[in-house]
Write a protein that holds these residues in place. Structure first.
Motif, PDB file in Angstrom:
ATOM      1  N   ALA A 251       9.504   7.585 -15.575  1.00  0.00           N
ATOM      2  CA  ALA A 251       9.263   8.604 -14.547  1.00  0.00           C
ATOM      3  C   ALA A 251       9.398   8.010 -13.152  1.00  0.00           C
ATOM      4  O   ALA A 251       9.987   8.625 -12.251  1.00  0.00           O
ATOM      5  N   ILE A 252       8.872   6.799 -12.966  1.00  0.00           N
ATOM      6  CA  ILE A 252       9.016   6.123 -11.669  1.00  0.00           C
ATOM      7  C   ILE A 252      10.478   5.757 -11.424  1.00  0.00           C
ATOM      8  O   ILE A 252      11.016   5.983 -10.334  1.00  0.00           O
ATOM      9  N   GLU A 253      11.121   5.202 -12.448  1.00  0.00           N
ATOM     10  CA  GLU A 253      12.512   4.764 -12.314  1.00  0.00           C
ATOM     11  C   GLU A 253      13.418   5.913 -11.867  1.00  0.00           C
ATOM     12  O   GLU A 253      14.253   5.748 -10.967  1.00  0.00           O
ATOM     13  N   GLU A 254      13.263   7.075 -12.482  1.00  0.00           N
ATOM     14  CA  GLU A 254      14.126   8.213 -12.147  1.00  0.00           C
ATOM     15  C   GLU A 254      13.897   8.694 -10.719  1.00  0.00           C
ATOM     16  O   GLU A 254      14.834   9.130 -10.051  1.00  0.00           O
TER      17      GLU A 254
ATOM     18  N   GLY B 245       4.313   5.592  -5.453  1.00  0.00           N
ATOM     19  CA  GLY B 245       4.270   5.645  -6.912  1.00  0.00           C
ATOM     20  C   GLY B 245       3.329   6.717  -7.421  1.00  0.00           C
ATOM     21  O   GLY B 245       3.634   7.424  -8.405  1.00  0.00           O
ATOM     22  N   ILE B 246       2.191   6.857  -6.773  1.00  0.00           N
ATOM     23  CA  ILE B 246       1.244   7.922  -7.134  1.00  0.00           C
ATOM     24  C   ILE B 246       1.910   9.284  -6.981  1.00  0.00           C
ATOM     25  O   ILE B 246       1.812  10.153  -7.856  1.00  0.00           O
TER      26      ILE B 246
ATOM     27  N   LEU C 294      -1.906   2.831 -12.707  1.00  0.00           N
ATOM     28  CA  LEU C 294      -0.815   2.460 -11.807  1.00  0.00           C
ATOM     29  C   LEU C 294      -1.356   1.518 -10.748  1.00  0.00           C
ATOM     30  O   LEU C 294      -2.349   1.829 -10.079  1.00  0.00           O
ATOM     31  N   THR C 295      -0.702   0.371 -10.588  1.00  0.00           N
ATOM     32  CA  THR C 295      -1.078  -0.609  -9.570  1.00  0.00           C
ATOM     33  C   THR C 295       0.195  -1.242  -9.002  1.00  0.00           C
ATOM     34  O   THR C 295       1.263  -1.089  -9.574  1.00  0.00           O
ATOM     35  N   PRO C 296       0.086  -1.983  -7.909  1.00  0.00           N
ATOM     36  CA  PRO C 296       1.210  -2.838  -7.530  1.00  0.00           C
ATOM     37  C   PRO C 296       1.373  -3.937  -8.582  1.00  0.00           C
ATOM     38  O   PRO C 296       0.429  -4.269  -9.301  1.00  0.00           O
ATOM     39  N   THR C 297       2.563  -4.524  -8.673  1.00  0.00           N
ATOM     40  CA  THR C 297       2.762  -5.637  -9.596  1.00  0.00           C
ATOM     41  C   THR C 297       2.321  -6.951  -8.974  1.00  0.00           C
ATOM     42  O   THR C 297       1.668  -7.776  -9.624  1.00  0.00           O
TER      43      THR C 297
ATOM     44  N   GLU D 138       0.842  -1.210   0.000  1.00  0.00           N
ATOM     45  CA  GLU D 138       0.000   0.000   0.000  1.00  0.00           C
ATOM     46  C   GLU D 138       0.873   1.255   0.000  1.00  0.00           C
ATOM     47  O   GLU D 138       0.616   2.205  -0.748  1.00  0.00           O
ATOM     48  N   ALA D 139       1.890   1.266   0.854  1.00  0.00           N
ATOM     49  CA  ALA D 139       2.755   2.437   0.971  1.00  0.00           C
ATOM     50  C   ALA D 139       3.522   2.686  -0.326  1.00  0.00           C
ATOM     51  O   ALA D 139       3.666   3.842  -0.768  1.00  0.00           O
ATOM     52  N   LEU D 140       4.006   1.615  -0.947  1.00  0.00           N
ATOM     53  CA  LEU D 140       4.736   1.771  -2.210  1.00  0.00           C
ATOM     54  C   LEU D 140       3.810   2.291  -3.304  1.00  0.00           C
ATOM     55  O   LEU D 140       4.205   3.136  -4.118  1.00  0.00           O
ATOM     56  N   TRP D 141       2.585   1.795  -3.332  1.00  0.00           N
ATOM     57  CA  TRP D 141       1.593   2.256  -4.320  1.00  0.00           C
ATOM     58  C   TRP D 141       1.376   3.755  -4.167  1.00  0.00           C
ATOM     59  O   TRP D 141       1.379   4.504  -5.151  1.00  0.00           O
TER      60      TRP D 141
END
Length: 494
Positions: free
Chosen positions: A479-482, A289-290, A407-410, A283-286
Protein backbone atom coordinates in the motif's frame (compact mmCIF):
# COMPACT_ATOMS: atom_id res chain seq x y z
CA UNK A 1 13.96 -4.79 -25.12
CA UNK A 2 14.96 -2.99 -21.94
CA UNK A 3 18.23 -3.98 -20.31
CA UNK A 4 17.56 -7.28 -18.52
CA UNK A 5 19.35 -5.99 -15.42
CA UNK A 6 16.64 -3.34 -15.04
CA UNK A 7 14.07 -6.07 -14.39
CA UNK A 8 13.12 -7.37 -10.96
CA UNK A 9 12.51 -10.93 -9.80
CA UNK A 10 8.86 -11.19 -10.90
CA UNK A 11 9.55 -9.78 -14.38
CA UNK A 12 12.59 -12.00 -14.89
CA UNK A 13 10.73 -15.10 -13.74
CA UNK A 14 7.74 -14.37 -15.96
CA UNK A 15 9.88 -13.43 -18.96
CA UNK A 16 11.79 -16.70 -18.80
CA UNK A 17 8.54 -18.64 -18.40
CA UNK A 18 6.83 -17.07 -21.44
CA UNK A 19 9.94 -17.19 -23.61
CA UNK A 20 10.51 -13.45 -23.88
CA UNK A 21 14.18 -14.15 -23.20
CA UNK A 22 16.33 -17.07 -22.14
CA UNK A 23 17.56 -17.63 -18.62
CA UNK A 24 21.11 -17.81 -19.93
CA UNK A 25 20.73 -14.29 -21.37
CA UNK A 26 19.68 -13.09 -17.92
CA UNK A 27 22.61 -14.78 -16.17
CA UNK A 28 25.10 -13.42 -18.69
CA UNK A 29 23.72 -9.89 -18.33
CA UNK A 30 24.00 -9.91 -14.55
CA UNK A 31 27.41 -11.62 -14.59
CA UNK A 32 28.68 -8.80 -16.78
CA UNK A 33 27.11 -6.22 -14.50
CA UNK A 34 28.88 -7.71 -11.47
CA UNK A 35 32.24 -7.67 -13.25
CA UNK A 36 31.78 -4.00 -14.12
CA UNK A 37 31.05 -2.83 -10.56
CA UNK A 38 34.23 -3.65 -8.65
CA UNK A 39 34.32 -0.10 -7.24
CA UNK A 40 31.35 -0.87 -4.97
CA UNK A 41 33.19 -3.81 -3.35
CA UNK A 42 29.80 -5.53 -2.95
CA UNK A 43 30.95 -9.03 -3.91
CA UNK A 44 33.63 -11.00 -2.08
CA UNK A 45 33.44 -14.01 -4.41
CA UNK A 46 31.95 -14.09 -7.91
CA UNK A 47 30.31 -17.34 -9.06
CA UNK A 48 29.30 -16.79 -12.70
CA UNK A 49 29.34 -20.53 -13.42
CA UNK A 50 26.78 -21.19 -10.69
CA UNK A 51 24.41 -18.64 -12.22
CA UNK A 52 24.92 -20.03 -15.73
CA UNK A 53 24.43 -23.65 -14.65
CA UNK A 54 21.09 -22.80 -13.01
CA UNK A 55 20.10 -20.77 -16.09
CA UNK A 56 20.89 -23.62 -18.48
CA UNK A 57 18.81 -25.96 -16.32
CA UNK A 58 15.90 -23.50 -16.45
CA UNK A 59 16.10 -23.19 -20.24
CA UNK A 60 16.34 -26.96 -20.66
CA UNK A 61 13.32 -27.53 -18.42
CA UNK A 62 11.27 -25.03 -20.41
CA UNK A 63 12.30 -26.63 -23.70
CA UNK A 64 11.24 -30.02 -22.34
CA UNK A 65 7.86 -28.66 -21.25
CA UNK A 66 8.54 -29.27 -17.55
CA UNK A 67 6.70 -27.24 -14.93
CA UNK A 68 8.79 -24.16 -14.11
CA UNK A 69 10.39 -23.82 -10.70
CA UNK A 70 9.43 -20.72 -8.65
CA UNK A 71 12.73 -18.90 -9.26
CA UNK A 72 13.82 -20.51 -12.53
CA UNK A 73 15.89 -18.02 -14.49
CA UNK A 74 16.49 -15.68 -11.54
CA UNK A 75 20.10 -15.13 -10.42
CA UNK A 76 20.60 -13.73 -6.92
CA UNK A 77 23.33 -12.56 -4.56
CA UNK A 78 24.11 -14.54 -1.38
CA UNK A 79 25.24 -12.78 1.78
CA UNK A 80 28.54 -14.26 2.90
CA UNK A 81 27.00 -15.41 6.17
CA UNK A 82 25.32 -18.37 4.44
CA UNK A 83 27.52 -21.43 3.99
CA UNK A 84 27.70 -22.46 0.35
CA UNK A 85 29.14 -25.86 -0.55
CA UNK A 86 32.43 -25.53 -2.40
CA UNK A 87 32.41 -21.72 -2.30
CA UNK A 88 34.44 -19.72 0.23
CA UNK A 89 32.36 -18.45 3.16
CA UNK A 90 34.04 -16.03 5.57
CA UNK A 91 31.38 -13.86 7.28
CA UNK A 92 33.75 -11.09 6.04
CA UNK A 93 36.26 -12.05 8.74
CA UNK A 94 39.98 -12.79 8.47
CA UNK A 95 39.53 -15.67 10.93
CA UNK A 96 37.49 -17.59 8.33
CA UNK A 97 39.47 -16.55 5.27
CA UNK A 98 39.93 -19.58 3.06
CA UNK A 99 37.13 -21.60 4.68
CA UNK A 100 35.23 -23.57 2.02
CA UNK A 101 32.20 -25.35 3.52
CA UNK A 102 31.53 -28.94 2.46
CA UNK A 103 27.81 -28.35 3.06
CA UNK A 104 25.02 -25.96 2.02
CA UNK A 105 22.96 -23.79 4.36
CA UNK A 106 19.26 -24.65 4.38
CA UNK A 107 18.23 -21.21 3.11
CA UNK A 108 20.62 -21.29 0.15
CA UNK A 109 19.67 -24.90 -0.65
CA UNK A 110 15.98 -23.89 -0.63
CA UNK A 111 16.76 -21.16 -3.15
CA UNK A 112 18.74 -23.47 -5.43
CA UNK A 113 15.91 -26.04 -5.22
CA UNK A 114 13.55 -23.26 -6.34
CA UNK A 115 15.69 -22.73 -9.44
CA UNK A 116 17.70 -19.65 -8.45
CA UNK A 117 21.33 -19.25 -9.47
CA UNK A 118 24.10 -17.57 -7.47
CA UNK A 119 26.00 -14.59 -8.86
CA UNK A 120 28.37 -14.56 -5.91
CA UNK A 121 28.92 -14.06 -2.17
CA UNK A 122 28.17 -10.58 -0.88
CA UNK A 123 30.31 -8.46 1.42
CA UNK A 124 28.99 -7.59 4.88
CA UNK A 125 29.96 -6.33 8.31
CA UNK A 126 32.26 -8.86 9.95
CA UNK A 127 30.14 -11.60 11.60
CA UNK A 128 27.14 -9.33 10.92
CA UNK A 129 28.32 -6.88 13.59
CA UNK A 130 27.85 -3.35 12.29
CA UNK A 131 25.46 -0.83 10.80
CA UNK A 132 27.57 0.61 7.98
CA UNK A 133 29.52 -2.26 6.37
CA UNK A 134 32.78 -0.73 7.60
CA UNK A 135 33.84 -3.69 9.76
CA UNK A 136 34.48 -6.13 6.89
CA UNK A 137 38.05 -7.45 6.80
CA UNK A 138 37.83 -7.23 3.00
CA UNK A 139 37.13 -3.50 2.87
CA UNK A 140 34.12 -1.21 2.98
CA UNK A 141 31.14 -1.67 0.72
CA UNK A 142 30.25 1.64 -0.90
CA UNK A 143 26.68 2.72 -1.53
CA UNK A 144 25.83 3.38 -5.18
CA UNK A 145 24.10 6.58 -4.01
CA UNK A 146 25.73 10.02 -3.78
CA UNK A 147 24.48 13.17 -2.09
CA UNK A 148 22.89 15.47 -4.64
CA UNK A 149 25.00 18.54 -3.91
CA UNK A 150 27.22 17.29 -1.14
CA UNK A 151 30.36 16.31 -2.97
CA UNK A 152 31.45 12.80 -3.74
CA UNK A 153 31.96 11.48 -0.23
CA UNK A 154 31.37 7.71 -0.34
CA UNK A 155 28.25 6.77 1.62
CA UNK A 156 27.52 3.80 3.86
CA UNK A 157 25.14 1.22 2.35
CA UNK A 158 23.94 0.29 5.84
CA UNK A 159 24.78 -2.92 7.61
CA UNK A 160 25.33 -5.60 8.24
CA UNK A 161 23.81 -6.61 4.87
CA UNK A 162 25.55 -3.76 3.05
CA UNK A 163 26.82 -5.85 0.15
CA UNK A 164 23.27 -7.07 -0.42
CA UNK A 165 21.74 -3.59 -0.32
CA UNK A 166 24.39 -2.04 -2.55
CA UNK A 167 24.20 -4.86 -5.11
CA UNK A 168 20.41 -4.74 -5.41
CA UNK A 169 20.29 -0.93 -5.61
CA UNK A 170 23.01 -0.87 -8.26
CA UNK A 171 21.21 -3.52 -10.37
CA UNK A 172 24.01 -6.06 -9.88
CA UNK A 173 21.37 -8.60 -8.88
CA UNK A 174 17.55 -8.50 -8.77
CA UNK A 175 17.45 -9.80 -5.21
CA UNK A 176 19.76 -10.91 -2.43
CA UNK A 177 19.66 -12.72 0.87
CA UNK A 178 20.23 -10.80 4.06
CA UNK A 179 20.18 -11.56 7.76
CA UNK A 180 18.63 -9.41 10.42
CA UNK A 181 19.66 -9.60 14.08
CA UNK A 182 18.79 -6.05 15.13
CA UNK A 183 17.95 -4.38 11.82
CA UNK A 184 20.55 -5.65 9.35
CA UNK A 185 18.05 -6.17 6.52
CA UNK A 186 15.78 -3.21 7.15
CA UNK A 187 18.29 -0.41 7.83
CA UNK A 188 20.45 -1.06 4.74
CA UNK A 189 17.32 -1.44 2.61
CA UNK A 190 16.19 2.00 3.80
CA UNK A 191 19.62 3.53 3.08
CA UNK A 192 19.62 2.50 -0.59
CA UNK A 193 15.93 2.75 -1.53
CA UNK A 194 14.97 -0.93 -1.78
CA UNK A 195 12.65 -3.24 0.17
CA UNK A 196 13.64 -5.86 2.71
CA UNK A 197 11.73 -8.02 5.16
CA UNK A 198 12.75 -9.80 8.34
CA UNK A 199 10.19 -12.59 8.84
CA UNK A 200 8.97 -13.98 12.14
CA UNK A 201 11.80 -15.63 14.08
CA UNK A 202 11.84 -19.28 12.98
CA UNK A 203 10.35 -18.81 9.50
CA UNK A 204 13.74 -19.33 7.85
CA UNK A 205 16.14 -21.98 9.07
CA UNK A 206 19.35 -20.81 10.71
CA UNK A 207 21.15 -24.07 9.90
CA UNK A 208 24.33 -23.41 7.96
CA UNK A 209 24.15 -19.67 8.64
CA UNK A 210 27.14 -18.43 10.63
CA UNK A 211 25.77 -17.42 14.01
CA UNK A 212 25.96 -13.99 15.62
CA UNK A 213 23.18 -14.00 18.24
CA UNK A 214 21.20 -17.22 17.95
CA UNK A 215 17.98 -16.04 19.61
CA UNK A 216 17.78 -13.04 17.26
CA UNK A 217 19.33 -14.00 13.89
CA UNK A 218 16.83 -14.41 11.08
CA UNK A 219 17.31 -14.60 7.32
CA UNK A 220 15.20 -12.65 4.87
CA UNK A 221 15.14 -11.27 1.31
CA UNK A 222 16.17 -7.87 -0.04
CA UNK A 223 14.79 -6.85 -3.42
CA UNK A 224 13.56 -3.89 -5.43
CA UNK A 225 9.93 -4.08 -4.38
CA UNK A 226 7.44 -5.78 -2.08
CA UNK A 227 6.30 -8.38 -4.63
CA UNK A 228 9.85 -9.53 -5.25
CA UNK A 229 10.42 -9.85 -1.49
CA UNK A 230 7.29 -12.00 -1.18
CA UNK A 231 8.42 -14.30 -4.02
CA UNK A 232 11.89 -14.74 -2.57
CA UNK A 233 10.69 -15.20 1.03
CA UNK A 234 8.39 -18.05 -0.07
CA UNK A 235 11.39 -19.87 -1.52
CA UNK A 236 13.62 -19.23 1.51
CA UNK A 237 11.15 -20.25 4.22
CA UNK A 238 10.12 -23.63 5.57
CA UNK A 239 10.55 -26.07 8.43
CA UNK A 240 13.98 -27.55 8.97
CA UNK A 241 14.51 -30.40 11.43
CA UNK A 242 18.18 -29.42 11.71
CA UNK A 243 17.22 -26.12 13.39
CA UNK A 244 15.53 -26.52 16.77
CA UNK A 245 14.02 -23.02 16.50
CA UNK A 246 12.51 -23.65 13.05
CA UNK A 247 8.72 -23.31 12.90
CA UNK A 248 6.92 -26.45 11.76
CA UNK A 249 4.36 -24.59 9.67
CA UNK A 250 3.32 -24.60 6.05
CA UNK A 251 4.76 -21.69 4.06
CA UNK A 252 1.94 -19.29 3.10
CA UNK A 253 1.46 -18.15 -0.50
CA UNK A 254 2.40 -14.57 0.21
CA UNK A 255 2.68 -13.42 -3.40
CA UNK A 256 -0.75 -14.79 -4.37
CA UNK A 257 -2.43 -12.98 -1.48
CA UNK A 258 -0.77 -9.59 -1.88
CA UNK A 259 -3.28 -6.74 -1.66
CA UNK A 260 -2.85 -3.00 -1.06
CA UNK A 261 -6.44 -2.75 0.21
CA UNK A 262 -6.31 -2.15 3.98
CA UNK A 263 -10.03 -1.63 4.58
CA UNK A 264 -10.89 -2.93 8.03
CA UNK A 265 -7.27 -2.89 9.17
CA UNK A 266 -5.95 -0.76 12.03
CA UNK A 267 -2.46 0.74 11.87
CA UNK A 268 -0.79 1.61 15.14
CA UNK A 269 1.53 4.60 15.43
CA UNK A 270 3.75 4.17 18.51
CA UNK A 271 4.20 7.51 20.24
CA UNK A 272 7.36 6.18 21.92
CA UNK A 273 9.23 6.12 18.59
CA UNK A 274 9.36 9.93 18.46
CA UNK A 275 12.92 10.33 19.67
CA UNK A 276 14.75 13.53 20.57
CA UNK A 277 16.65 15.10 17.72
CA UNK A 278 14.87 13.13 14.98
CA UNK A 279 15.23 15.05 11.70
CA UNK A 280 12.13 16.90 10.52
CA UNK A 281 12.34 15.02 7.21
CA UNK A 282 11.91 11.70 9.03
CA UNK A 283 8.92 13.12 10.94
CA UNK A 284 7.39 14.39 7.70
CA UNK A 285 7.87 11.06 5.94
CA UNK A 286 6.30 9.22 8.89
CA UNK A 287 3.25 11.48 8.66
CA UNK A 288 3.14 10.93 4.91
CA UNK A 289 3.16 7.18 5.52
CA UNK A 290 0.27 7.52 7.94
CA UNK A 291 -1.67 9.44 5.31
CA UNK A 292 -0.90 6.81 2.65
CA UNK A 293 -2.16 3.97 4.84
CA UNK A 294 -5.27 5.94 5.76
CA UNK A 295 -5.86 6.44 2.02
CA UNK A 296 -5.53 2.66 1.60
CA UNK A 297 -8.51 2.23 3.92
CA UNK A 298 -6.80 1.69 7.26
CA UNK A 299 -7.85 3.21 10.56
CA UNK A 300 -4.97 4.95 12.34
CA UNK A 301 -4.65 4.52 16.11
CA UNK A 302 -1.98 5.74 18.53
CA UNK A 303 -0.37 3.06 20.66
CA UNK A 304 2.21 3.00 23.42
CA UNK A 305 5.25 0.75 23.65
CA UNK A 306 6.60 2.12 26.94
CA UNK A 307 9.65 -0.13 27.22
CA UNK A 308 10.99 0.89 23.79
CA UNK A 309 13.55 3.19 25.42
CA UNK A 310 15.19 0.16 27.03
CA UNK A 311 15.35 -1.91 23.84
CA UNK A 312 18.73 -0.72 22.58
CA UNK A 313 20.63 -1.23 25.87
CA UNK A 314 18.96 -4.63 26.35
CA UNK A 315 19.90 -5.66 22.82
CA UNK A 316 23.52 -4.60 23.29
CA UNK A 317 23.73 -6.90 26.31
CA UNK A 318 21.90 -9.93 24.88
CA UNK A 319 23.43 -9.92 21.39
CA UNK A 320 27.08 -9.59 22.52
CA UNK A 321 26.51 -12.22 25.20
CA UNK A 322 25.33 -14.72 22.59
CA UNK A 323 28.11 -13.64 20.23
CA UNK A 324 30.80 -14.27 22.84
CA UNK A 325 29.48 -17.81 23.20
CA UNK A 326 29.05 -18.45 19.47
CA UNK A 327 32.44 -17.09 18.48
CA UNK A 328 34.32 -19.20 21.02
CA UNK A 329 34.48 -21.95 18.37
CA UNK A 330 36.96 -19.94 16.27
CA UNK A 331 40.19 -21.13 17.84
CA UNK A 332 42.51 -21.89 14.92
CA UNK A 333 42.39 -25.63 15.51
CA UNK A 334 39.91 -27.06 13.02
CA UNK A 335 39.39 -24.54 10.21
CA UNK A 336 40.09 -20.97 9.17
CA UNK A 337 43.05 -18.88 10.27
CA UNK A 338 45.75 -20.38 12.48
CA UNK A 339 48.38 -18.04 13.93
CA UNK A 340 51.11 -20.11 15.56
CA UNK A 341 54.07 -18.06 16.84
CA UNK A 342 57.40 -19.83 17.32
CA UNK A 343 57.49 -21.81 20.54
CA UNK A 344 53.80 -21.14 21.22
CA UNK A 345 51.64 -23.47 23.27
CA UNK A 346 47.92 -24.10 22.70
CA UNK A 347 46.78 -21.06 24.71
CA UNK A 348 49.25 -18.84 22.85
CA UNK A 349 47.86 -20.10 19.53
CA UNK A 350 44.28 -19.34 20.63
CA UNK A 351 45.26 -15.83 21.69
CA UNK A 352 47.30 -15.05 18.59
CA UNK A 353 44.71 -16.44 16.19
CA UNK A 354 41.84 -14.49 17.75
CA UNK A 355 43.86 -11.30 18.09
CA UNK A 356 44.76 -11.41 14.40
CA UNK A 357 41.54 -12.93 13.09
CA UNK A 358 38.82 -10.82 14.74
CA UNK A 359 38.26 -7.15 13.89
CA UNK A 360 37.96 -4.39 16.46
CA UNK A 361 34.14 -4.31 16.53
CA UNK A 362 33.95 -8.08 16.92
CA UNK A 363 36.46 -7.95 19.76
CA UNK A 364 34.50 -5.15 21.40
CA UNK A 365 31.30 -7.19 21.38
CA UNK A 366 33.03 -10.36 22.56
CA UNK A 367 34.47 -8.42 25.50
CA UNK A 368 31.09 -6.91 26.35
CA UNK A 369 29.40 -10.30 26.07
CA UNK A 370 31.98 -12.11 28.17
CA UNK A 371 31.74 -9.40 30.83
CA UNK A 372 27.94 -9.52 31.14
CA UNK A 373 28.02 -13.32 31.39
CA UNK A 374 30.78 -13.42 33.99
CA UNK A 375 30.29 -14.44 37.61
CA UNK A 376 28.89 -11.57 39.62
CA UNK A 377 27.52 -9.73 36.59
CA UNK A 378 25.27 -12.34 34.93
CA UNK A 379 22.25 -11.46 37.09
CA UNK A 380 22.96 -7.75 37.08
CA UNK A 381 23.17 -7.50 33.28
CA UNK A 382 22.15 -10.54 31.24
CA UNK A 383 19.23 -11.64 33.43
CA UNK A 384 17.93 -8.08 33.65
CA UNK A 385 18.19 -7.63 29.89
CA UNK A 386 16.16 -10.79 29.33
CA UNK A 387 13.49 -9.44 31.67
CA UNK A 388 13.39 -6.21 29.67
CA UNK A 389 13.08 -8.29 26.51
CA UNK A 390 10.01 -9.98 27.97
CA UNK A 391 8.49 -6.58 28.81
CA UNK A 392 9.12 -5.32 25.27
CA UNK A 393 7.39 -8.41 23.85
CA UNK A 394 4.47 -7.78 26.22
CA UNK A 395 4.20 -4.18 24.98
CA UNK A 396 3.73 -5.48 21.45
CA UNK A 397 1.13 -8.03 22.61
CA UNK A 398 -0.91 -5.24 24.19
CA UNK A 399 -0.60 -3.15 21.02
CA UNK A 400 -2.04 -6.03 18.95
CA UNK A 401 -5.25 -5.75 20.97
CA UNK A 402 -5.98 -2.45 19.20
CA UNK A 403 -4.10 -2.66 15.88
CA UNK A 404 -2.99 -5.07 13.15
CA UNK A 405 0.37 -3.57 12.13
CA UNK A 406 2.60 -0.75 13.31
CA UNK A 407 4.14 2.02 11.21
CA UNK A 408 7.44 3.66 12.16
CA UNK A 409 10.47 5.15 10.43
CA UNK A 410 13.10 2.53 9.57
CA UNK A 411 16.17 4.54 10.58
CA UNK A 412 16.72 7.88 12.34
CA UNK A 413 18.56 9.34 9.33
CA UNK A 414 19.45 8.83 5.70
CA UNK A 415 22.76 7.21 4.76
CA UNK A 416 25.82 8.85 6.30
CA UNK A 417 29.33 9.11 4.89
CA UNK A 418 31.78 6.28 5.49
CA UNK A 419 33.94 7.15 8.48
CA UNK A 420 31.40 9.64 9.83
CA UNK A 421 30.39 7.48 12.81
CA UNK A 422 32.97 4.71 12.94
CA UNK A 423 34.92 6.38 15.76
CA UNK A 424 31.82 6.55 17.99
CA UNK A 425 30.30 3.10 18.64
CA UNK A 426 27.31 4.56 20.49
CA UNK A 427 26.38 6.83 17.58
CA UNK A 428 26.65 3.80 15.29
CA UNK A 429 24.49 1.65 17.58
CA UNK A 430 21.75 4.32 17.54
CA UNK A 431 21.12 3.48 13.87
CA UNK A 432 19.18 0.47 15.16
CA UNK A 433 16.89 2.39 17.53
CA UNK A 434 13.72 1.73 15.47
CA UNK A 435 14.54 -1.81 14.32
CA UNK A 436 15.78 -3.50 17.50
CA UNK A 437 12.47 -3.71 19.45
CA UNK A 438 10.75 -5.94 16.87
CA UNK A 439 13.89 -8.12 16.69
CA UNK A 440 13.84 -8.66 20.45
CA UNK A 441 10.18 -9.70 20.15
CA UNK A 442 10.81 -11.96 17.12
CA UNK A 443 8.23 -10.12 15.00
CA UNK A 444 8.04 -9.77 11.21
CA UNK A 445 9.07 -6.30 10.05
CA UNK A 446 9.77 -4.70 6.70
CA UNK A 447 11.30 -1.54 5.27
CA UNK A 448 9.96 0.03 2.08
CA UNK A 449 11.27 3.21 0.44
CA UNK A 450 9.10 6.26 1.01
CA UNK A 451 10.96 9.17 -0.53
CA UNK A 452 14.18 11.20 -0.70
CA UNK A 453 15.71 13.64 1.76
CA UNK A 454 17.02 17.11 0.90
CA UNK A 455 20.30 15.58 -0.34
CA UNK A 456 18.46 13.24 -2.69
CA UNK A 457 19.06 10.15 -0.52
CA UNK A 458 16.44 7.46 0.17
CA UNK A 459 14.38 7.28 3.37
CA UNK A 460 12.47 4.20 4.48
CA UNK A 461 9.29 3.40 6.37
CA UNK A 462 9.01 0.33 8.58
CA UNK A 463 5.97 -1.89 9.05
CA UNK A 464 5.93 -4.25 12.05
CA UNK A 465 3.43 -7.10 12.23
CA UNK A 466 2.00 -9.69 14.56
CA UNK A 467 3.81 -13.02 14.90
CA UNK A 468 3.45 -15.03 11.65
CA UNK A 469 1.59 -12.20 9.90
CA UNK A 470 4.08 -11.58 7.12
CA UNK A 471 1.07 -11.18 4.85
CA UNK A 472 -0.18 -8.18 6.80
CA UNK A 473 3.28 -6.63 6.72
CA UNK A 474 3.69 -7.22 2.98
CA UNK A 475 0.22 -5.86 2.22
CA UNK A 476 0.84 -2.65 4.20
CA UNK A 477 4.21 -2.35 2.48
CA UNK A 478 2.53 -2.72 -0.91
CA UNK A 479 0.00 0.00 0.00
CA UNK A 480 2.86 2.38 0.80
CA UNK A 481 4.82 1.33 -2.29
CA UNK A 482 1.92 2.06 -4.65
CA UNK A 483 1.29 5.48 -3.13
CA UNK A 484 4.91 6.52 -2.75
CA UNK A 485 5.64 5.69 -6.38
CA UNK A 486 9.33 5.50 -5.51
CA UNK A 487 11.26 5.08 -8.76
CA UNK A 488 14.47 6.89 -7.87
CA UNK A 489 17.70 5.04 -8.51
CA UNK A 490 21.35 5.97 -8.13
CA UNK A 491 23.18 7.41 -11.12
CA UNK A 492 25.98 5.09 -12.15
CA UNK A 493 29.42 6.42 -11.19
CA UNK A 494 31.07 3.06 -10.67
Amino acid sequence: MADLTDLGIADLRDGVRDGSFAAVEVAEAFNARVVGAKALNAFLVETPDHALTAARAADAARAAGDAPKPLAGVPIGMKDLFCTAGVQTTAASHILEGFVPPYESTVSQNLWDAGAGMLGKLNMDQFAMGSSNETSYFGNVISPWRRKDGGNAPLAPGGSSGGSSSAVAARLCPGATGTDTGGSIRQPAAFVGISGIKPTYGRCSRWGTIAFASSLDQAGPMARDVTDCAIMLEAMSGFDAKDATSLQLEVPRWEAHLSPDLKGKRVGVPKDYRVDGMPSEIEALWQQGIDWLRDAGAEIVEVSLPHTKYALPAYYIIAPAEASSNLARYDGVRYGLRDLPDGANLQDMYAATRADGFGDEVKRRILIGTYVLSAGFYDAYYTQAQKVRALIARDFEKAWEVCDVLLTPTAPSAAFALGEKSSDPIAMYLNDVFTVPSSLAGLPAMSVPGGLDKDGLPLGLQIIGKPLDEQGVLNAGLAIEERAGFLARPEAWW
